[in-house]
Design a protein around this motif. Structure first.
Motif, mmCIF file in Angstrom:
data_model
loop_
_atom_site.group_PDB
_atom_site.id
_atom_site.type_symbol
_atom_site.label_atom_id
_atom_site.label_comp_id
_atom_site.label_asym_id
_atom_site.label_seq_id
_atom_site.Cartn_x
_atom_site.Cartn_y
_atom_site.Cartn_z
ATOM 1 N N HIS A 35 -15.673 4.410 -5.877
ATOM 2 C CA HIS A 35 -15.060 3.583 -4.832
ATOM 3 C C HIS A 35 -14.394 4.489 -3.800
ATOM 4 N N PRO A 36 -14.125 3.945 -2.604
ATOM 5 C CA PRO A 36 -13.465 4.770 -1.589
ATOM 6 C C PRO A 36 -11.944 4.812 -1.806
ATOM 7 N N GLY A 37 -11.252 5.673 -1.080
ATOM 8 C CA GLY A 37 -9.783 5.657 -1.064
ATOM 9 C C GLY A 37 -9.119 6.894 -1.619
ATOM 10 N N GLY A 38 -9.790 7.589 -2.567
ATOM 11 C CA GLY A 38 -9.167 8.783 -3.152
ATOM 12 C C GLY A 38 -7.814 8.443 -3.738
ATOM 13 N N ARG A 39 -6.771 9.070 -3.207
ATOM 14 C CA ARG A 39 -5.425 8.866 -3.744
ATOM 15 C C ARG A 39 -4.918 7.433 -3.509
ATOM 16 N N VAL A 40 -5.518 6.736 -2.555
ATOM 17 C CA VAL A 40 -5.132 5.329 -2.346
ATOM 18 C C VAL A 40 -6.024 4.492 -3.244
ATOM 19 N N SER A 41 -5.463 4.013 -4.348
ATOM 20 C CA SER A 41 -6.336 3.264 -5.258
ATOM 21 C C SER A 41 -5.615 2.043 -5.820
ATOM 22 N N PHE A 42 -6.324 1.287 -6.616
ATOM 23 C CA PHE A 42 -5.853 -0.026 -7.026
ATOM 24 C C PHE A 42 -6.223 -0.272 -8.474
ATOM 25 N N LEU A 43 -5.295 -0.844 -9.244
ATOM 26 C CA LEU A 43 -5.589 -1.213 -10.635
ATOM 27 C C LEU A 43 -5.370 -2.704 -10.794
ATOM 28 N N GLU A 44 -6.158 -3.324 -11.650
ATOM 29 C CA GLU A 44 -6.002 -4.760 -11.883
ATOM 30 C C GLU A 44 -6.340 -5.052 -13.337
ATOM 31 N N LYS A 45 -5.473 -5.792 -14.012
ATOM 32 C CA LYS A 45 -5.750 -6.148 -15.408
ATOM 33 C C LYS A 45 -5.005 -7.426 -15.746
ATOM 34 N N ASP A 46 -5.720 -8.412 -16.269
ATOM 35 C CA ASP A 46 -5.121 -9.671 -16.740
ATOM 36 C C ASP A 46 -4.200 -10.305 -15.696
ATOM 37 N N GLY A 47 -4.580 -10.217 -14.436
ATOM 38 C CA GLY A 47 -3.763 -10.837 -13.389
ATOM 39 C C GLY A 47 -2.644 -9.944 -12.872
ATOM 40 N N TYR A 48 -2.421 -8.794 -13.529
ATOM 41 C CA TYR A 48 -1.419 -7.834 -13.035
ATOM 42 C C TYR A 48 -2.133 -6.871 -12.096
ATOM 43 N N ARG A 49 -1.576 -6.698 -10.881
ATOM 44 C CA ARG A 49 -2.247 -5.845 -9.895
ATOM 45 C C ARG A 49 -1.284 -4.752 -9.437
ATOM 46 N N PHE A 50 -1.836 -3.588 -9.145
ATOM 47 C CA PHE A 50 -0.993 -2.451 -8.781
ATOM 48 C C PHE A 50 -1.643 -1.625 -7.675
ATOM 49 N N ASP A 51 -0.852 -1.262 -6.665
ATOM 50 C CA ASP A 51 -1.251 -0.166 -5.798
ATOM 51 C C ASP A 51 -0.993 1.087 -6.613
ATOM 52 N N ALA A 52 -2.048 1.863 -6.874
ATOM 53 C CA ALA A 52 -1.887 2.962 -7.824
ATOM 54 C C ALA A 52 -1.427 4.253 -7.152
ATOM 55 N N GLY A 53 -1.539 4.338 -5.844
ATOM 56 C CA GLY A 53 -1.101 5.546 -5.122
ATOM 57 C C GLY A 53 0.009 5.196 -4.148
ATOM 58 N N PRO A 54 -0.247 5.379 -2.832
ATOM 59 C CA PRO A 54 0.796 5.111 -1.845
ATOM 60 C C PRO A 54 1.243 3.654 -1.860
#
Ligand SMILES: Cc1cc2nc3c(=O)[nH]c(=O)nc-3n(C[C@H](O)[C@H](O)[C@H](O)COP(=O)(O)OP(=O)(O)OC[C@H]3O[C@@H](n4cnc5c(N)ncnc54)[C@H](O)[C@@H]3O)c2cc1C
Length: 510
Positions: A35-54
């Motif tokens: 996926h694109p973004g490198g350090r700008v990434s995203f996690l999602e699990k069971d309805g919980y979502r996170f900006d993983a970098g900035p």
């Protein structure tokens, strides 16, 4: 058609690829990850979502310029919300301050901590304003192609005006006596992975831009920036190749001829641009000419231990969207632990992002999504570091401090957890030493003294990203893309553009 290869789909790679495609270049982009973004990434699990970098969207005008350069309007792609207070800073003695653009709110809080400090704050902000404008106009927003441009007679006085030779922490101490305020107006260097005891006082521009231009949040999260840029860039004709790591940049004489992929296929190109971390590119993708070793001896920014927690139950009212927890009186020692001893401070400072305060969709209705960032030293090739044990200690510190703040039963309510640290950054993103922000920004590593955005020998090999000029942080990387493209357009004009160019001697006569 002039063919261009961009290595890496970080925000710098996307912006560079899009700008060049819009100028008529035939651009292909190769990204090692899916996926694109490198350090700008995203996690999602069971309805919980996170900006993983900035998580901090600063300097919106720079983002807007990128969208314009790609033929779009930022407001058609991002639903930006301004956050005020920008964040709450918690001190070791349980006192706190909400940094805000409201001068009335600042006056009351500051004077309660240190009498008369509101006046000092206004002077500090005025200085930040000067630093911001001068450095953007004269240093950050332009290319330096010779040392004489950088150390020109016109620029030398600027180094003093920008307090480039004074440390940020020392400068803050000239404005505020209370150590808590000194910390509250200098820790922001950590956004760039720098110690305020090492960073130039020029960086008071950070506090200025936060309160004057604001801290913003794109609804849906920071990854919306990447999703929108990737789709715009694709629409401009850039061909994306995901899951395709580049093994080598091919060179012949004084030029690059293209790249070799992991499966040994060779892809030719007229121009190559490396967005992957610059020290890694010299170390792994280019023939060894000694530069990689020299770069590895430079100063690197810190790394981070990251925790992503899906928390069942109430959204603790004690937490705002952005929350900073600063270490005690050993605040200064904590930076030595990170930058000299390359480890986790005895009492770490940390940051917690609770985006549901602005965008409830980041967690199920009966839950919360917390992202925790604990600054830590980067990887040390000379000493072994026990990441599992440092991670466990960081986790305990955060849970204890949040519990003390009033967040109830946190440990037992964590139903989802992901953890990242320096080895992740090195392995997943090819960041040298697992340093989260790339090369540092001390005086000898900025401007002309920072690795340049064109290779010294291979004239058609360029760089765009955090470890080249002007530096790290999303808006600054977007400027890097802009400057690299300006340089390519000046040095590698398309044949069609060349035939229409009027020689400068003739221009003068017109
Ligand atoms: C935890 C964290 C928090 C941050 N917080 C903020 C913040 O709040 N605000 C802010 O403005 N900035 C923040 N930053 C900094 C910001 O994320 C970076 O400065 C910026 O994203 C760097 O972008 P880039 O394009 O230079 O590099 P990268 O994002 O590193 O992109 C480089 C790309 O190259 C790819 N690549 C590497 N090697 C190869 C290869 N051999 N072949 C193909 N592809 C390859 C990588 O996979 C990656 O996708 C943060 C960074 C981190 C890590």
């Amino acid at each position: 058609m002039t063919s261009v290869i961009v290595i890496g789909a970080g925000i710098g790679g996307l912006a560079t690829a899009g700008r060049l495609a819009r100028q008529g270049y035939q651009v292909s982009l190769f990204e090692k990850n899916a996926h694109p973004g490198g350090r700008v990434s995203f996690l999602e699990k069971d309805g919980y979502r996170f900006d993983a970098g900035p998580t901090l969207f600063l300097m919106p005008e720079v983002f807007a310029e990128t969208y314009t350069a790609l033929g779009e309007r930022m407001q058609d792609h991002l639903d930006l919300v301004r956050l005020d207070p920008t964040y709450r800073v918690h001190f070791h003695d349980d006192s706190e301050i909400d940094l805000s653009s409201s001068m009335e709110k600042m006056r009351g809080q500051l004077d309660a901590i240190e009498t008369g400090s509101f006046e000092s704050f206004l002077r500090f902000m005025a200085e930040g304003y000067r630093h911001y404008n001068l450095s953007l106009e004269r240093f950050v927003g332009r290319n330096f192609t010779s040392i004489y441009q950088y150390f020109s007679p016109a620029n030398i006085p600027l180094l003093f005006k920008l307090k480039a030779l004074i440390k940020h922490a020392d400068n803050t101490a000239r404005y505020f006596k209370d150590p808590r305020l000194q910390a509250a107006f200098s820790f922001q260097n950590m956004y760039l992975g720098l110690s305020p005891y090492d960073a130039p006082a020029t960086f008071s521009l950070l506090q200025y831009t936060e309160l004057a231009d604001g801290v913003w949040f794109p609804m849906g999260g920071m990854y919306k920036v990447i999703e929108s840029l990737a789709s715009i860039v694709e629409g401009l004709g850039v061909r994306f190749h995901y899951d395709t790591p580049v093994k080598q940049i091919n060179v012949e004489g004084k030029r690059t001829t293209g790249i070799t992929l992991e499966d040994d296929s060779r892809i030719p190109a007229d121009i190559v641009i490396a967005n992957a971390d610059l020290p890694y590119v010299y170390d792994q993708l280019l023939p060894d000419d000694g530069t990689a070793t020299r770069l590895s001896q430079k100063k690197f920014t810190s790394s981070t231990l990251m925790f992503y927690w899906g928390v069942k139950g109430e959204r603790s009212p004690e937490l705002l969207h952005h929350n900073v927890f600063l270490a005690d009186h050993r605040y200064r020692d904590s930076f030595d632990s990170i930058f000299k001893d390359l480890t986790l401070p005895e009492e770490p400072s940390f940051y917690v992002c609770a985006p549901t305060r602005t965008d409830p969709s980041f967690a199920p209705q009966d839950g919360d999504s917390l992202m925790v960032l604990v600054p830590v030293g980067h990887m040390d090739e000379n000493n072994s570091q026990n990441w599992a044990s440092l991670e466990a200690r960081a986790r305990n510190t955060v849970i204890e401090r949040l519990t003390k703040l009033g967040v109830k039963d946190l440990e037992n309510r964590i139903t989802f957890e992901a953890k990242w640290g320096p080895p992740y950054y090195r392995n997943a993103l090819n960041l040298m030493k697992g340093s989260a922000f790339g090369l540092s920004h001390n005086f000898t590593q900025v401007g002309y003294l920072r690795p340049h955005n064109r290779h010294a020998r291979f004239g058609n090999l360029y760089f765009a990203g955090a470890s080249t000029h002007p530096g790290t942080g999303l808006p600054i990387v977007l400027l890097s893309a802009q400057l690299t493209v300006e340089r390519i357009l000046a040095e590698q004009a398309l044949p069609s553009q060349r035939s229409f160019q009027i020689p400068s001697q003739l221009m003068e006569r017109v």
